[in-house]
Scaffold this motif. Structure first.
Motif, mmCIF file in Angstrom:
data_model
loop_
_atom_site.group_PDB
_atom_site.id
_atom_site.type_symbol
_atom_site.label_atom_id
_atom_site.label_comp_id
_atom_site.label_asym_id
_atom_site.label_seq_id
_atom_site.Cartn_x
_atom_site.Cartn_y
_atom_site.Cartn_z
ATOM 1 N N PHE A 26 0.724 -0.996 0.070
ATOM 2 C CA PHE A 26 -0.137 0.023 0.064
ATOM 3 C C PHE A 26 0.755 1.358 -0.166
ATOM 4 N N ASP A 28 3.554 1.989 -1.498
ATOM 5 C CA ASP A 28 4.386 2.377 -2.614
ATOM 6 C C ASP A 28 3.324 2.274 -3.737
ATOM 7 N N HIS A 29 2.107 1.901 -3.555
ATOM 8 C CA HIS A 29 1.369 1.489 -4.624
ATOM 9 C C HIS A 29 0.793 2.791 -5.493
ATOM 10 N N LEU A 30 0.343 3.980 -4.494
ATOM 11 C CA LEU A 30 -0.213 4.915 -5.315
ATOM 12 C C LEU A 30 0.083 6.235 -4.432
ATOM 13 N N HIS A 31 0.190 7.206 -4.850
ATOM 14 C CA HIS A 31 0.971 8.512 -3.780
ATOM 15 C C HIS A 31 0.009 9.866 -4.235
ATOM 16 N N VAL A 32 -0.127 10.697 -3.074
ATOM 17 C CA VAL A 32 -0.713 11.758 -3.298
ATOM 18 C C VAL A 32 0.268 12.614 -4.199
ATOM 19 N N ALA B 52 -7.250 -0.560 -7.420
ATOM 20 C CA ALA B 52 -6.536 0.393 -8.105
ATOM 21 C C ALA B 52 -6.003 1.304 -7.136
ATOM 22 N N GLY B 54 -5.513 0.373 -4.009
ATOM 23 C CA GLY B 54 -4.494 -0.092 -2.863
ATOM 24 C C GLY B 54 -5.118 -1.302 -1.976
ATOM 25 N N MET B 56 -6.762 -1.686 0.679
ATOM 26 C CA MET B 56 -6.921 -1.815 2.198
ATOM 27 C C MET B 56 -8.328 -1.770 2.548
ATOM 28 N N TRP B 61 -9.216 8.095 0.642
ATOM 29 C CA TRP B 61 -8.808 8.703 -0.126
ATOM 30 C C TRP B 61 -9.276 10.253 -0.444
ATOM 31 N N ARG B 68 -6.411 15.195 -8.882
ATOM 32 C CA ARG B 68 -5.078 14.706 -8.238
ATOM 33 C C ARG B 68 -5.308 14.346 -6.782
ATOM 34 N N LEU B 69 -4.783 13.430 -6.316
ATOM 35 C CA LEU B 69 -4.901 12.597 -5.097
ATOM 36 C C LEU B 69 -4.241 13.577 -4.119
ATOM 37 N N VAL B 70 -4.848 14.109 -3.071
ATOM 38 C CA VAL B 70 -4.459 15.055 -2.043
ATOM 39 C C VAL B 70 -4.391 14.415 -0.856
ATOM 40 N N TYR B 71 -4.829 13.273 -0.508
ATOM 41 C CA TYR B 71 -4.772 12.474 0.635
ATOM 42 C C TYR B 71 -4.958 11.198 0.816
ATOM 43 N N LYS B 72 -3.968 10.435 1.496
ATOM 44 C CA LYS B 72 -4.078 9.031 1.318
ATOM 45 C C LYS B 72 -3.756 8.449 2.569
ATOM 46 N N VAL B 105 4.502 17.724 -0.552
ATOM 47 C CA VAL B 105 3.964 16.224 0.064
ATOM 48 C C VAL B 105 4.403 16.151 1.377
#
Lengths: 69, 146
Positions: A26, A28-32, B52, B54, B56, B61, B68-72, B105
């Motif tokens: 998880f 490393d899979h996808l990042h902000v 897609a 991850g 969990m 997210w 654009r992804l801003v929080y994970k 980041v």
């Protein structure tokens, strides 16, 4: 893929180490900062197909993933 | 937005989804039993969206406008997500006021409340003794891993 994804027994899933692999991956899979993956999902209310990308075209979207348990 | 995934702890009431209709029905139960008012989107049977993002069991997210992804987050804490969204929204206000901002980041360690006994109780209530027994067995395996 369905059989592996929809495991029937949680203990077997853990014994196989599948949980470890997924949790380890998880980070490393996808990042902000990256582009959010698009996918087609079914809206529960009316059964319509919704593209995830339509949710963030106008404003931010909070996506919580989960299940009954 | 709630994305319904595979069943994390399959059991008597909600076994592993065998068909997409099973999955839709289980999502409906989730909505009704938990009284969820926000929209629920059901992932396909193969878990395309879930994987897609991850895989969990209860991740959150946040996607910014435009995609654009801003929080994970590996797990979900409503309090922490709300605090992030408030901060993120404040930022947009500052930008409007003529202040120049640049994104950066971070990685953070967050905490969520955990009540293991309540989790056992709820799991048994929701999906029967077998689902609880399997979770307890998983705990033994985790403990052996060290």
């Amino acid at each position: 893929m369905t059989d592996t994804y929809n495991y029937e027994h949680f203990d077997a899933y853990v014994r196989d180490g599948a949980d470890q692999a997924e949790f380890a991956g998880f980070a490393d899979h996808l990042h902000v900062g990256e582009a959010a993956p698009d996918a087609a999902l079914t809206r529960l209310d009316d059964g319509e197909q919704v593209a995830l990308s339509s949710l963030w075209s106008d404003s931010y979207a909070v996506l919580e993933f989960g299940s009954f348990t | 937005m709630f994305v319904y995934t595979r069943e994390a702890h399959p059991g008597a009431h909600v076994p592993a989804h065998a068909t997409f209709d099973d999955k839709l029905a289980a999502a409906g139960q989730l909505r009704d039993v938990f009284g969820i008012s926000r929209p629920i989107l059901v992932d396909d049977l193969d878990g395309t969206a879930h994987r897609a993002y991850g895989s969990m069991p209860n991740m959150t997210w946040v996607v910014g406008r435009g995609g654009r992804l801003v929080y994970k987050a590996e797990w979900t804490s409503a309090t922490n997500v709300e605090a992030f969204v408030d901060r993120h929204t404040d930022t947009r206000g500052e930008r409007t006021a003529g202040v120049t901002l640049a994104p950066y980041v971070t990685e953070q360690l967050e905490h969520r409340e955990v009540d293991r006994q309540a989790f056992y109780r709820h799991l048994e209530q929701r999906n029967g003794p077998r689902s609880l027994a399997e979770f307890r067995e998983a705990e033994r395996i985790w403990s052996d891993r060290g």
